[in-house]
Design a protein around this motif. Structure first.
Motif, PDB file in Angstrom:
ATOM      1  N   CYS A 154      -0.483  14.466 -13.895  1.00  7.74           N
ATOM      2  CA  CYS A 154      -1.314  13.730 -12.939  1.00  7.74           C
ATOM      3  C   CYS A 154      -2.370  14.598 -12.280  1.00  7.74           C
ATOM      4  O   CYS A 154      -2.621  14.499 -11.075  1.00  7.74           O
ATOM      5  CB  CYS A 154      -0.447  13.046 -11.878  1.00  7.74           C
ATOM      6  SG  CYS A 154       0.606  11.758 -12.545  1.00  7.74           S
ATOM      7  N   ASP A 156      -6.482  15.904 -12.815  1.00  9.66           N
ATOM      8  CA  ASP A 156      -7.666  15.464 -13.534  1.00  9.66           C
ATOM      9  C   ASP A 156      -8.003  16.400 -14.693  1.00  9.66           C
ATOM     10  O   ASP A 156      -8.509  15.953 -15.727  1.00  9.66           O
ATOM     11  CB  ASP A 156      -8.871  15.371 -12.589  1.00  9.66           C
ATOM     12  CG  ASP A 156     -10.034  14.623 -13.221  1.00  9.66           C
ATOM     13  OD1 ASP A 156      -9.853  13.450 -13.598  1.00  9.66           O
ATOM     14  OD2 ASP A 156     -11.115  15.218 -13.364  1.00  9.66           O
ATOM     15  N   LYS A 195      -1.862   9.185  -3.714  1.00 11.71           N
ATOM     16  CA  LYS A 195      -2.732   8.158  -4.288  1.00 11.71           C
ATOM     17  C   LYS A 195      -3.322   8.572  -5.641  1.00 11.71           C
ATOM     18  O   LYS A 195      -3.474   7.737  -6.538  1.00 11.71           O
ATOM     19  CB  LYS A 195      -3.864   7.828  -3.314  1.00 11.71           C
ATOM     20  CG  LYS A 195      -3.400   7.159  -2.030  1.00 11.71           C
ATOM     21  CD  LYS A 195      -4.582   6.836  -1.134  1.00 11.71           C
ATOM     22  CE  LYS A 195      -4.122   6.144   0.157  1.00 11.71           C
ATOM     23  NZ  LYS A 195      -5.275   5.827   1.037  1.00 11.71           N
ATOM     24  N   LEU A 196      -3.664   9.860  -5.793  1.00 11.57           N
ATOM     25  CA  LEU A 196      -4.311  10.312  -7.025  1.00 11.57           C
ATOM     26  C   LEU A 196      -3.458  10.062  -8.267  1.00 11.57           C
ATOM     27  O   LEU A 196      -3.979   9.529  -9.264  1.00 11.57           O
ATOM     28  CB  LEU A 196      -4.682  11.790  -6.923  1.00 11.57           C
ATOM     29  CG  LEU A 196      -5.310  12.401  -8.181  1.00 11.57           C
ATOM     30  CD1 LEU A 196      -6.628  11.723  -8.530  1.00 11.57           C
ATOM     31  CD2 LEU A 196      -5.510  13.921  -7.998  1.00 11.57           C
ATOM     32  N   ALA A 198      -1.167   7.824  -8.910  1.00 10.34           N
ATOM     33  CA  ALA A 198      -1.128   6.394  -9.224  1.00 10.34           C
ATOM     34  C   ALA A 198      -2.456   5.925  -9.822  1.00 10.34           C
ATOM     35  O   ALA A 198      -2.478   5.127 -10.775  1.00 10.34           O
ATOM     36  CB  ALA A 198      -0.796   5.593  -7.971  1.00 10.34           C
ATOM     37  N   ARG A 199      -3.552   6.438  -9.288  1.00  7.75           N
ATOM     38  CA  ARG A 199      -4.870   6.041  -9.816  1.00  7.75           C
ATOM     39  C   ARG A 199      -5.080   6.556 -11.229  1.00  7.75           C
ATOM     40  O   ARG A 199      -5.564   5.820 -12.102  1.00  7.75           O
ATOM     41  CB  ARG A 199      -5.978   6.550  -8.892  1.00  7.75           C
ATOM     42  CG  ARG A 199      -7.376   6.206  -9.397  1.00  7.75           C
ATOM     43  CD  ARG A 199      -8.450   6.524  -8.388  1.00  7.75           C
ATOM     44  NE  ARG A 199      -8.506   7.935  -8.046  1.00  7.75           N
ATOM     45  CZ  ARG A 199      -9.101   8.860  -8.806  1.00  7.75           C
ATOM     46  NH1 ARG A 199      -9.673   8.512  -9.959  1.00  7.75           N
ATOM     47  NH2 ARG A 199      -9.131  10.127  -8.415  1.00  7.75           N
ATOM     48  N   LEU A 200      -4.721   7.817 -11.476  1.00 11.55           N
ATOM     49  CA  LEU A 200      -4.892   8.377 -12.811  1.00 11.55           C
ATOM     50  C   LEU A 200      -4.046   7.638 -13.842  1.00 11.55           C
ATOM     51  O   LEU A 200      -4.499   7.371 -14.958  1.00 11.55           O
ATOM     52  CB  LEU A 200      -4.534   9.862 -12.803  1.00 11.55           C
ATOM     53  CG  LEU A 200      -5.496  10.802 -12.074  1.00 11.55           C
ATOM     54  CD1 LEU A 200      -4.955  12.225 -12.088  1.00 11.55           C
ATOM     55  CD2 LEU A 200      -6.876  10.766 -12.715  1.00 11.55           C
ATOM     56  N   ALA A 202      -3.014   4.509 -13.680  1.00 13.09           N
ATOM     57  CA  ALA A 202      -3.604   3.185 -13.899  1.00 13.09           C
ATOM     58  C   ALA A 202      -4.820   3.269 -14.823  1.00 13.09           C
ATOM     59  O   ALA A 202      -4.996   2.424 -15.722  1.00 13.09           O
ATOM     60  CB  ALA A 202      -3.997   2.563 -12.560  1.00 13.09           C
ATOM     61  N   GLU A 203      -5.643   4.291 -14.640  1.00 12.29           N
ATOM     62  CA  GLU A 203      -6.834   4.440 -15.460  1.00 12.29           C
ATOM     63  C   GLU A 203      -6.473   4.777 -16.909  1.00 12.29           C
ATOM     64  O   GLU A 203      -7.099   4.273 -17.852  1.00 12.29           O
ATOM     65  CB  GLU A 203      -7.742   5.513 -14.872  1.00 12.29           C
ATOM     66  CG  GLU A 203      -8.384   5.080 -13.549  1.00 12.29           C
ATOM     67  CD  GLU A 203      -9.174   6.195 -12.888  1.00 12.29           C
ATOM     68  OE1 GLU A 203      -9.149   7.336 -13.419  1.00 12.29           O
ATOM     69  OE2 GLU A 203      -9.809   5.939 -11.847  1.00 12.29           O
ATOM     70  N   GLU A 206      -5.382   1.622 -18.550  1.00 12.65           N
ATOM     71  CA  GLU A 206      -6.542   0.781 -18.855  1.00 12.65           C
ATOM     72  C   GLU A 206      -7.277   1.263 -20.100  1.00 12.65           C
ATOM     73  O   GLU A 206      -7.842   0.467 -20.856  1.00 12.65           O
ATOM     74  CB  GLU A 206      -7.502   0.766 -17.664  1.00 12.65           C
ATOM     75  CG  GLU A 206      -6.994  -0.021 -16.459  1.00 12.65           C
ATOM     76  CD  GLU A 206      -7.947   0.058 -15.281  1.00 12.65           C
ATOM     77  OE1 GLU A 206      -9.037   0.670 -15.444  1.00 12.65           O
ATOM     78  OE2 GLU A 206      -7.615  -0.489 -14.208  1.00 12.65           O
TER      79      GLU A 206
END
Length: 261
Positions: A154, A156, A195-196, A198-200, A202-203, A206
């Motif tokens: 997780c 970037d 938060k990071l 979970a966002r990564l 989800a992306e 997608e």
């Protein structure tokens, strides 16, 4: 079943995942082998340091043997050491692996590990721990393996590395090992409140990447397990991270169509 846990990025938990999945396999009665191909020797220390057994030979000795002139035996047993845990053995690493790498690359010994493992009998599961780089040893593991599990922490930087990683695996599959399949991406060291991550995640979903449902959360218990040189299934079997590893093991078993054990 031969599974490599691989990522070219360091610090994503490859060794911890290898050793804990292998320990679960062994604890369920499967004769299991860990092949340590990392000159840092972390998997070997994790699995051997809690007992009296010392590795008299290992992966460096095996590869050095392949460089000798004349016909060499494919027998791997002299290079395997039993761990203190039932049904679990290791081909231990040594710092000499780094010095040997250039010689092995020059002599095109990239298929020797697979050839030797094809003659090895008596093991139900084999796990490979690899260095955090695409080099001779990680390529040897990818060529010898049937399955590849990709850890993701997780970050970037790790996300950017994934794109190249899938290209690398596809190339190995096309050129050297058509039987290699990707188990998926396992999220490791997951921080549930941040938060990071979970966002990564989800992306990545997608974008269509094969994320596994089971995530391994961050815990000091993992570091304590490292210090004790005892995998979590023995060190803290009721801990949540131990249960997550068991869930991951079972999920991987279902993916390959095997029985849950």
């Amino acid at each position: 079943m031969r599974r490599v846990v691989f990522n070219q990025k360091g610090g994503v938990g490859k060794t911890t995942i290898v050793c804990n999945l292998a320990a679960i396999s062994a604890s369920r009665g499967r004769k299991t082998l860990v092949v340590d191909l990392d000159a840092q020797c972390n998997a070997s220390q994790y699995l051997l340091s809690s007992g009296e057994a010392q590795a008299e030979a290992g992966t460096a000795d095996f590869f050095e043997n392949t460089l000798k002139k004349g016909r060499q035996s494919n027998d791997l047993q002299p290079f395997i050491t039993p761990t203190p845990f039932d049904n679990l053995s290791v081909m231990a690493a040594h710092p000499d692996l780094e010095e040997l790498r250039v010689k092995l690359e020059a002599k095109h010994k990239i298929y020797k590990l697979r050839q030797a493992l094809e003659t090895l009998e008596g093991y139900d599961a084999i796990y490979f721990d690899t260095p955090p780089a695409l080099n001779f040893y990680s390529q040897s593991a990818l060529i010898a393996a049937s399955h590849c599990l990709i850890p993701f922490d997780c970050d970037d930087f790790a996300r950017q590395a994934l794109y190249n990683l899938f290209d690398t695996i596809a190339e190995i599959k096309d050129d050297h090992n058509p039987e290699l399949s990707v188990d998926g991406i396992v999220v490791n060291q997951f921080q549930t409140q941040a938060k990071l991550p979970a966002r990564l995640i989800a992306e990545l979903k997608e974008e269509g990447h094969p994320l596994l449902d089971t995530a391994i959360t961050s815990s000091i218990k993992v570091r304590e397990s490292h210090e004790a040189s005892v995998p979590l299934v023995y060190f803290a079997p009721s801990h949540k991270v131990s249960k997550q590893y068991a869930e991951l093991y079972d999920a991987l078993g279902r993916k390959r169509g095997g029985k849950r054990r």
